[in-house]
Design an enzyme around this catalytic site. Sequence first.
Site, PDB file in Angstrom:
ATOM      1  N   PRO A 112       0.840  -1.150  -0.068  1.00  0.00           N
ATOM      2  CA  PRO A 112       0.088   0.081  -0.021  1.00  0.00           C
ATOM      3  C   PRO A 112       1.002   1.178   0.009  1.00  0.00           C
ATOM      4  O   PRO A 112       1.823   1.188   0.577  1.00  0.00           O
ATOM      5  CB  PRO A 112      -0.701  -0.180   1.201  1.00  0.00           C
ATOM      6  CG  PRO A 112      -0.802  -1.565   1.736  1.00  0.00           C
ATOM      7  CD  PRO A 112       0.446  -2.255   1.113  1.00  0.00           C
ATOM      8  N   ALA A 115       1.484   4.380   3.531  1.00  0.00           N
ATOM      9  CA  ALA A 115       1.049   4.047   4.642  1.00  0.00           C
ATOM     10  C   ALA A 115       1.962   3.465   5.817  1.00  0.00           C
ATOM     11  O   ALA A 115       1.433   2.786   6.627  1.00  0.00           O
ATOM     12  CB  ALA A 115      -0.108   2.999   4.197  1.00  0.00           C
ATOM     13  N   GLY A 116       3.134   3.933   5.448  1.00  0.00           N
ATOM     14  CA  GLY A 116       4.236   3.610   6.480  1.00  0.00           C
ATOM     15  C   GLY A 116       4.648   2.129   6.257  1.00  0.00           C
ATOM     16  O   GLY A 116       5.154   1.553   7.205  1.00  0.00           O
ATOM     17  N   LEU A 117       4.582   1.569   5.034  1.00  0.00           N
ATOM     18  CA  LEU A 117       5.269   0.295   4.717  1.00  0.00           C
ATOM     19  C   LEU A 117       6.236   0.196   3.862  1.00  0.00           C
ATOM     20  O   LEU A 117       6.718  -0.512   3.225  1.00  0.00           O
ATOM     21  CB  LEU A 117       4.152  -0.657   4.202  1.00  0.00           C
ATOM     22  CG  LEU A 117       2.942  -1.177   5.132  1.00  0.00           C
ATOM     23  CD1 LEU A 117       2.023  -2.220   4.493  1.00  0.00           C
ATOM     24  CD2 LEU A 117       3.445  -1.843   6.338  1.00  0.00           C
ATOM     25  N   GLY A 118       6.837   1.472   3.707  1.00  0.00           N
ATOM     26  CA  GLY A 118       7.946   1.771   2.634  1.00  0.00           C
ATOM     27  C   GLY A 118       7.928   1.659   1.113  1.00  0.00           C
ATOM     28  O   GLY A 118       8.790   0.938   0.420  1.00  0.00           O
ATOM     29  N   SER A 119       6.925   1.889   0.751  1.00  0.00           N
ATOM     30  CA  SER A 119       6.427   1.599  -0.605  1.00  0.00           C
ATOM     31  C   SER A 119       7.412   2.290  -1.721  1.00  0.00           C
ATOM     32  O   SER A 119       8.056   1.935  -2.592  1.00  0.00           O
ATOM     33  CB  SER A 119       5.107   1.795  -1.074  1.00  0.00           C
ATOM     34  OG  SER A 119       4.927   3.262  -0.658  1.00  0.00           O
ATOM     35  N   ALA A 121      10.499   3.282  -0.883  1.00  0.00           N
ATOM     36  CA  ALA A 121      11.959   2.796  -1.059  1.00  0.00           C
ATOM     37  C   ALA A 121      11.935   1.376  -1.542  1.00  0.00           C
ATOM     38  O   ALA A 121      13.066   1.348  -2.340  1.00  0.00           O
ATOM     39  CB  ALA A 121      12.041   2.604   0.606  1.00  0.00           C
ATOM     40  N   ASP A 164      13.917   2.884   5.840  1.00  0.00           N
ATOM     41  CA  ASP A 164      13.398   2.247   4.726  1.00  0.00           C
ATOM     42  C   ASP A 164      14.092   1.873   3.624  1.00  0.00           C
ATOM     43  O   ASP A 164      14.069   0.276   3.214  1.00  0.00           O
ATOM     44  CB  ASP A 164      12.345   3.336   3.852  1.00  0.00           C
ATOM     45  CG  ASP A 164      11.268   3.659   4.909  1.00  0.00           C
ATOM     46  OD1 ASP A 164      11.396   3.594   6.283  1.00  0.00           O
ATOM     47  OD2 ASP A 164      10.329   4.088   4.372  1.00  0.00           O
TER      48      ASP A 164
HETATM   49  O1  PMV Z   1       5.802   6.493   7.638  1.00  0.00           O
HETATM   50  P1  PMV Z   1       7.128   6.105   7.252  1.00  0.00           P
HETATM   51  O2  PMV Z   1       7.362   4.609   6.897  1.00  0.00           O
HETATM   52  O3  PMV Z   1       8.177   6.768   6.271  1.00  0.00           O
HETATM   53  O4  PMV Z   1       8.043   6.111   8.734  1.00  0.00           O
HETATM   54  C1  PMV Z   1       8.440   7.381   9.237  1.00  0.00           C
HETATM   55  C2  PMV Z   1       9.243   7.058  10.362  1.00  0.00           C
HETATM   56  C3  PMV Z   1       9.595   8.218  11.357  1.00  0.00           C
HETATM   57  O5  PMV Z   1      10.410   7.795  12.421  1.00  0.00           O
HETATM   58  C4  PMV Z   1       8.170   9.026  11.923  1.00  0.00           C
HETATM   59  C5  PMV Z   1      10.152   9.418  10.634  1.00  0.00           C
HETATM   60  C6  PMV Z   1      11.652   9.102  10.058  1.00  0.00           C
HETATM   61  O6  PMV Z   1      12.228   9.650   8.942  1.00  0.00           O
HETATM   62  O7  PMV Z   1      12.295   8.152  10.520  1.00  0.00           O
END
Ligand code: PMV
Length: 338
Positions: A112, A115-119, A121, A164
């Site tokens: 996804p 959504a915080g899953l590193g898509s 990257a 990531d």
């Molecule tokens: O949402 P993501 O997967 O880009 O993670 C962000 C992680 C943070 O610690 C909030 C920011 C960062 O650059 O490390």
Amino acid sequence: MTTCSAPGKVYLFGEHAVVYGEPAVPCAVERRARVTVEPREDGQVRVDAADLSLDGFTVTWGGDVDERPAVDAPASLVEAATAYIDAAVAQARDAADAPEAGFDIAVESDIPLGAGLGSSAAVVVAGIDAATRALDAPLSADEVARRAYEAEFAVQDGQASRADTFCSAMGGAVRVEGDDARTIDAPPLPFVVGYDGGGGDTGELVAGVRALREEHGFAADTVETVGDLTREGERLLAAADADSEPSEELLSALGELMDFDHGLLAALGVSARSLDAMVWAARDAGAAGAKLTGAGGGGCVVALDPTPGTERALEFAAECERSFRAELATEGVRVEAP
Ligand code: PMV
């Protein structure tokens, strides 16, 4: 034609605190972006993105062509996706000493977006690996990670962490502290992901934590406590046998730390109603622990559960759009078709 794939990631522990020099432990998960590259003679770059959690689009640029995609997707998402691919192309051209190289690129991803899953990257890592291989200039995974970080750094105006890209390139569990990123041993952890269909604004969320931390000593202490629990989690992983299924005791100890981490992240203002609801649905279903992953504000939660219980419960949770099992990906970037 060369195809490479690279995994997405979840944070087992430590997002946000990592911004202030505390350690974090991201883990690569078996959800991949696949990038297929074919060099072309005319210096143009043509991208087909079949599945970036959007309807898909085709865009060509370079040479005399600069055709904007006609897609039924938010322009900002398409621009972001093409910017990452552009930056990956620039890195591949530089690495292969082929500044004029053109490419046909096809991107497929089951991660996804945003959504915080590193898509992003994963796309950048797989793209750099595939493009340099297609130009007969293959790089080590370390070098792919370094160049992918440079690409993200360029697109995100210097707001990128190494987590990531390093995690996606190397696979497995990773430890990040400042500029130091290294792989660590971890058993095959049974991750389950719940996705609310949205995502937060990373820049805004990071700024919110920074402001709280500057205003209140207890918020600064909270960030340090996230660091402490991450170190505790690292000790648990280091003591475990990486080659065997994790014991129930280990899962329950890691889960307890994940629950704690989620509580601290919520105190720092980066959770959301949907994330809290999914975390509770996972816990009620018997997960060993559950927390938001990434910047927060919306997006994904990650839980530990070797049984089908959590995935099923999340499927039925109103706040959850999609849930899936995402085992630890021991392999990082890899060639799918040479
Ligand atoms: O949402 P993501 O997967 O880009 O993670 C962000 C992680 C943070 O610690 C909030 C920011 C960062 O650059 O490390």
